[in-house]
Design a protein around this motif. Structure first.
Motif, PDB file in Angstrom:
ATOM      1  N   PHE A 198       0.822  -1.211   0.000  1.00  0.00           N
ATOM      2  CA  PHE A 198       0.000   0.000   0.000  1.00  0.00           C
ATOM      3  C   PHE A 198       0.856   1.262   0.000  1.00  0.00           C
ATOM      4  O   PHE A 198       0.573   2.219  -0.735  1.00  0.00           O
ATOM      5  N   VAL A 199       1.900   1.288   0.822  1.00  0.00           N
ATOM      6  CA  VAL A 199       2.737   2.491   0.907  1.00  0.00           C
ATOM      7  C   VAL A 199       3.395   2.777  -0.436  1.00  0.00           C
ATOM      8  O   VAL A 199       3.436   3.929  -0.888  1.00  0.00           O
ATOM      9  N   GLY A 200       3.895   1.729  -1.090  1.00  0.00           N
ATOM     10  CA  GLY A 200       4.520   1.938  -2.396  1.00  0.00           C
ATOM     11  C   GLY A 200       3.544   2.457  -3.440  1.00  0.00           C
ATOM     12  O   GLY A 200       3.839   3.403  -4.173  1.00  0.00           O
ATOM     13  N   LEU A 201       2.361   1.860  -3.505  1.00  0.00           N
ATOM     14  CA  LEU A 201       1.374   2.253  -4.510  1.00  0.00           C
ATOM     15  C   LEU A 201       0.789   3.630  -4.224  1.00  0.00           C
ATOM     16  O   LEU A 201       0.601   4.446  -5.139  1.00  0.00           O
ATOM     17  N   SER A 202       0.500   3.918  -2.956  1.00  0.00           N
ATOM     18  CA  SER A 202      -0.028   5.246  -2.619  1.00  0.00           C
ATOM     19  C   SER A 202       1.030   6.318  -2.840  1.00  0.00           C
ATOM     20  O   SER A 202       0.706   7.472  -3.142  1.00  0.00           O
ATOM     21  N   GLY A 203       2.313   5.941  -2.707  1.00  0.00           N
ATOM     22  CA  GLY A 203       3.391   6.875  -3.006  1.00  0.00           C
ATOM     23  C   GLY A 203       3.399   7.294  -4.459  1.00  0.00           C
ATOM     24  O   GLY A 203       3.683   8.456  -4.791  1.00  0.00           O
ATOM     25  N   VAL A 204       3.074   6.362  -5.353  1.00  0.00           N
ATOM     26  CA  VAL A 204       2.989   6.701  -6.785  1.00  0.00           C
ATOM     27  C   VAL A 204       1.887   7.737  -7.008  1.00  0.00           C
ATOM     28  O   VAL A 204       2.054   8.697  -7.770  1.00  0.00           O
ATOM     29  N   LEU A 205       0.762   7.558  -6.335  1.00  0.00           N
ATOM     30  CA  LEU A 205      -0.348   8.507  -6.465  1.00  0.00           C
ATOM     31  C   LEU A 205      -0.025   9.870  -5.853  1.00  0.00           C
ATOM     32  O   LEU A 205      -0.720  10.850  -6.127  1.00  0.00           O
ATOM     33  N   GLN A 206       1.031   9.930  -5.034  1.00  0.00           N
ATOM     34  CA  GLN A 206       1.429  11.199  -4.435  1.00  0.00           C
ATOM     35  C   GLN A 206       1.794  12.229  -5.511  1.00  0.00           C
ATOM     36  O   GLN A 206       1.783  13.436  -5.248  1.00  0.00           O
ATOM     37  N   ALA A 207       2.088  11.767  -6.726  1.00  0.00           N
ATOM     38  CA  ALA A 207       2.408  12.689  -7.823  1.00  0.00           C
ATOM     39  C   ALA A 207       1.255  13.623  -8.134  1.00  0.00           C
ATOM     40  O   ALA A 207       1.450  14.709  -8.706  1.00  0.00           O
ATOM     41  N   LEU A 208       0.040  13.221  -7.783  1.00  0.00           N
ATOM     42  CA  LEU A 208      -1.127  14.068  -8.062  1.00  0.00           C
ATOM     43  C   LEU A 208      -1.103  15.363  -7.255  1.00  0.00           C
ATOM     44  O   LEU A 208      -1.562  16.409  -7.736  1.00  0.00           O
ATOM     45  N   GLN A 209      -0.600  15.314  -6.026  1.00  0.00           N
ATOM     46  CA  GLN A 209      -0.703  16.480  -5.142  1.00  0.00           C
ATOM     47  C   GLN A 209       0.034  17.702  -5.696  1.00  0.00           C
ATOM     48  O   GLN A 209      -0.564  18.781  -5.788  1.00  0.00           O
ATOM     49  N   PRO A 210       1.330  17.597  -6.064  1.00  0.00           N
ATOM     50  CA  PRO A 210       1.975  18.789  -6.631  1.00  0.00           C
ATOM     51  C   PRO A 210       1.409  19.183  -7.991  1.00  0.00           C
ATOM     52  O   PRO A 210       1.352  20.377  -8.314  1.00  0.00           O
ATOM     53  N   THR A 211       0.959  18.197  -8.765  1.00  0.00           N
ATOM     54  CA  THR A 211       0.387  18.503 -10.077  1.00  0.00           C
ATOM     55  C   THR A 211      -0.886  19.330  -9.940  1.00  0.00           C
ATOM     56  O   THR A 211      -1.048  20.380 -10.582  1.00  0.00           O
ATOM     57  N   ILE A 212      -1.794  18.874  -9.081  1.00  0.00           N
ATOM     58  CA  ILE A 212      -3.039  19.605  -8.853  1.00  0.00           C
ATOM     59  C   ILE A 212      -2.760  20.932  -8.148  1.00  0.00           C
ATOM     60  O   ILE A 212      -3.381  21.958  -8.452  1.00  0.00           O
ATOM     61  N   GLY A 213      -1.815  20.912  -7.197  1.00  0.00           N
ATOM     62  CA  GLY A 213      -1.487  22.129  -6.464  1.00  0.00           C
ATOM     63  C   GLY A 213      -0.990  23.232  -7.384  1.00  0.00           C
ATOM     64  O   GLY A 213      -1.383  24.407  -7.236  1.00  0.00           O
ATOM     65  N   GLN A 214      -0.149  22.893  -8.356  1.00  0.00           N
ATOM     66  CA  GLN A 214       0.351  23.894  -9.290  1.00  0.00           C
ATOM     67  C   GLN A 214      -0.778  24.411 -10.185  1.00  0.00           C
ATOM     68  O   GLN A 214      -0.859  25.607 -10.464  1.00  0.00           O
TER      69      GLN A 214
END
Length: 459
Positions: free
Chosen positions: A57-73
């Motif tokens: 779970f930690v590895g896969l959710s880490g991949v989804l972490q890419a969404l946060q800076p993308t959406i934030g920008q």
């Protein structure tokens, strides 16, 4: 804008994230406490199953972490209409990652065989993991929702849903672990059933809120028709997400492998290590929340082309995280005996854990520095070099150095640094090196960003 104002913004965003993280930890605590009252076999199966599920779970959710800076920008740039498409592609990515994760969990007996456990234990742990596989798609879809809200600086609804899930956990666990209302006692796998039901309920509630609340309408998430996977966007997310996921995996394995090596020293040293590690994990939630909040505000500033503000916010978050962690570390040091005795009355285990708490203060300071700096770098969409730094230092210096010190491989380790203390010293030193390396690299990235602006860091 002064640093004090930035600190206030970070704190307002961080506290709901902290409460939500603590709610997630509390779920695991509830599982452990309740299953321990059912049987020792089920507790062992739970421990074995959780170690595998968390790694996946930690590895896969880490991949989804890419969404946060993308959406934030995008949010900071005022390009709200483009956020919906990124979120939809994020859901496609979550679906693809779920398939991979479910396959790993479904074939868990192959991984459990390395533990050389009894057939009864393997059977229980396998059932636990296969039930948890059903929860994975919902959990990852909820992570997309959480990333969306955090990137828009609206984490309170995520916190509220997580707290409601926690409230449901206790009665559902009691029913499914011990049986009742015509249901049999499932034991350890019962808490996996409860987790799965709650995960799907949380996910459904989250996306119903997105569909119904006016705040989300400008994002064009619903009412725009079916959107096929865009391999261009998915590749972009994966280029950032895979290194982040790997860095999460490196952090987790560097910590879990410490326990594996220390277990060779006997039950008492590993019990002392486990108490120290558990306290460290709880304390880590504070810098993690500050790091996530800081990353959100930095990404929004970058999206708005406010490069100087992004730099000030980043350093304000790092200073806040380190200062609070140092203060908490000092408090933990002076209250260490009381904390340890709250876990166990066994004088041998208390004696094993006491010297390890010396490292908590240093460990927390370095850990807060590295996690906040890493999250700031992710706001700039930078993750590859940090992942290399993680691998070299945490695996090389942390685990490698801990092995040399803990087992006195070179024959020169002082007695006070042998055993678990050697592993904790090496791990603390490795985190200090990670923090220093990431901070130096952040300065390079910020200079580059200030020099070339938007052309080098396009949304």
């Amino acid at each position: 804008m002064s640093s004090r104002i930035h600190v206030g913004r970070i704190a307002r965003l961080a506290w709901p994230l902290l409460v939500g993280q603590l709610a997630l930890i509390a779920n695991g605590v509830i599982d452990t406490v309740m299953v321990s009252r059912f049987s020792a076999l089920d507790l062992a199966a739970l421990a074995l199953g959780v170690s595998i599920y968390v790694s996946v779970f930690v590895g896969l959710s880490g991949v989804l972490q890419a969404l946060q800076p993308t959406i934030g920008q995008l949010f900071g740039a005022g390009r709200h209409g483009e956020i919906g498409n990124e979120v939809k592609q994020g859901l496609w990515l979550a679906a693809l990652l779920s398939v991979a994760g479910c396959l790993v969990l479904a074939f868990s007996p192959y991984f459990l065989s390395f533990a050389k456990a009894s057939p009864e234990l393997v059977e229980k742990a396998t059932l636990y993991l296969r039930i948890e596989a059903l929860a994975l798609p919902a959990t990852l879809a909820f992570r997309v929702y959480a990333s969306l809200n955090t990137a828009m600086a609206r984490p309170k609804m995520v916190m509220a849903i997580q707290l409601c899930g926690l409230l449901l956990k206790l009665p559902l666990n009691a029913l499914l672990i011990f049986g009742g209302l015509g249901l049999p006692a499932f034991g350890g796998p019962g808490c996996a059933i409860a987790t799965t039901l709650i995960a799907w309920l949380m996910m459904i509630v989250a996306w119903l809120l997105v569909a119904k609340l006016p705040a989300y309408r400008p994002l064009n998430l619903f009412g725009t028709g079916f959107v096929k996977p865009s391999w261009r966007i998915l590749r972009t997310l994966l280029r950032l997400g895979i290194p982040i996921g790997l860095s999460y995996f490196i952090e987790v394995t560097a910590f879990t492998l410490m326990a594996v090596f220390i277990a060779r020293l006997g039950a008492v040293p590993v019990a002392g290590h486990q108490i120290t590690a558990n306290v460290g994990t709880v304390l880590y939630m504070l810098p993690l929340s500050i790091a996530s909040a800081t990353s959100t505000l930095v990404a929004q500033a970058i999206g708005a082309n406010e490069w100087k503000a992004a730099k000030k916010i980043g350093y304000a978050g790092i200073r806040l995280s380190v200062c609070l962690s140092v203060m908490i570390g000092v408090v933990v040091w002076f209250t260490r005996a009381h904390i340890i005795r709250a876990y166990t009355p066994d004088p041998l285990i208390v004696g094993a854990a006491l010297p390890l708490f010396l490292y908590i203060a240093f460990y927390q300071m370095f850990d807060s520095l590295q996690v906040t700096t890493a999250f700031v770098l992710r706001a700039y969409k930078v993750a590859v070099i940090p992942t290399v730094i993680y691998a070299v230092t945490l695996w090389g210096v942390g685990l490698g150095g801990g092995y040399l010190l803990g087992f006195d491989i070179l024959g020169i380790t002082p007695a006070s640094l042998q055993g678990a203390s050697g592993f904790w010293l090496a791990n603390s030193a490795s985190l200090g090196l990670v923090g220093a390396g990431l901070l130096a690299y952040l300065r390079v990235i910020q200079r580059r960003a200030g020099a070339v602006g938007e052309s080098a860091f396009k949304v």
